[in-house]
Design a protein around this motif. Sequence first.
Motif, PDB file in Angstrom:
ATOM      1  N   VAL A   1       0.849  -1.197   0.000  1.00  0.00           N
ATOM      2  CA  VAL A   1       0.000   0.000   0.000  1.00  0.00           C
ATOM      3  C   VAL A   1       0.882   1.245   0.000  1.00  0.00           C
ATOM      4  N   LYS A   2       1.865   1.273   0.866  1.00  0.00           N
ATOM      5  CA  LYS A   2       2.761   2.432   0.928  1.00  0.00           C
ATOM      6  C   LYS A   2       3.516   2.590  -0.392  1.00  0.00           C
ATOM      7  N   LYS A   3       4.097   1.515  -0.858  1.00  0.00           N
ATOM      8  CA  LYS A   3       4.902   1.542  -2.088  1.00  0.00           C
ATOM      9  C   LYS A   3       4.110   2.094  -3.264  1.00  0.00           C
ATOM     10  N   TYR A   4       2.924   1.551  -3.498  1.00  0.00           N
ATOM     11  CA  TYR A   4       2.171   1.946  -4.683  1.00  0.00           C
ATOM     12  C   TYR A   4       1.447   3.273  -4.511  1.00  0.00           C
ATOM     13  N   ALA A   5       1.003   3.601  -3.317  1.00  0.00           N
ATOM     14  CA  ALA A   5       0.396   4.915  -3.098  1.00  0.00           C
ATOM     15  C   ALA A   5       1.414   6.012  -3.428  1.00  0.00           C
ATOM     16  N   LEU A   6       2.647   5.823  -2.980  1.00  0.00           N
ATOM     17  CA  LEU A   6       3.689   6.806  -3.271  1.00  0.00           C
ATOM     18  C   LEU A   6       4.062   6.806  -4.751  1.00  0.00           C
ATOM     19  N   GLU A   7       4.158   5.628  -5.354  1.00  0.00           N
ATOM     20  CA  GLU A   7       4.475   5.546  -6.787  1.00  0.00           C
ATOM     21  C   GLU A   7       3.411   6.229  -7.640  1.00  0.00           C
ATOM     22  N   PHE A   8       2.153   6.144  -7.203  1.00  0.00           N
ATOM     23  CA  PHE A   8       1.064   6.750  -7.964  1.00  0.00           C
ATOM     24  C   PHE A   8       0.879   8.229  -7.627  1.00  0.00           C
TER      25      PHE A   8
END
Length: 134
Positions: free
Chosen positions: A48-55
Amino acid sequence: MNVAVIGNTDWQSKRKVIDTLQGLKQRFGTELTVIGAGGQGEGANFMVKKYALEFGMNYKEFNPSFSGYNLYSAMPESYYGKNYHFSQLHHRMKLIAERCEYMIIMTNSETMDPVLKTAYNGVKKLNKPVVILG
C-alpha cells in the motif's frame, strides 16, 4: 477523504493492491489521503505504501510507536522511539479507525488476526464503512 487501506503481512496480491489504489485515486482524485499502517519489505501494508507513493497519492501512516518517525508518519515525532510492547500494534489500529472515513482490509485468512480485528471493531463501533478484500 481519508481512506485506510491495511492488511496482513502475508498478503501477496499485488494486483488487488494496485487496482484498489487506482480505483480510489480515480474516484476521489486529489481529495484522497491513503492512510496506511506502515510496513517493512512485505505484505499488504508495505505494498500500500509503495504503490500509493508511486502513484503520487497523498499518504500518511500510523506506524507503531516503537518504530522511528519518518516522512509519512501521521503522529508527532515525540510519539515514536518507544520500547516495543505488543499493545502498540493495537493502539495504532485504533488510531487508524478513528482517523479514517472508510476502511479497506486486505486479508487472505478466514479468521482475521487480532491486530486487524482491532481496526475492524473500531470502525464498526464508529459506524464507518469497511470492506474486507480476500
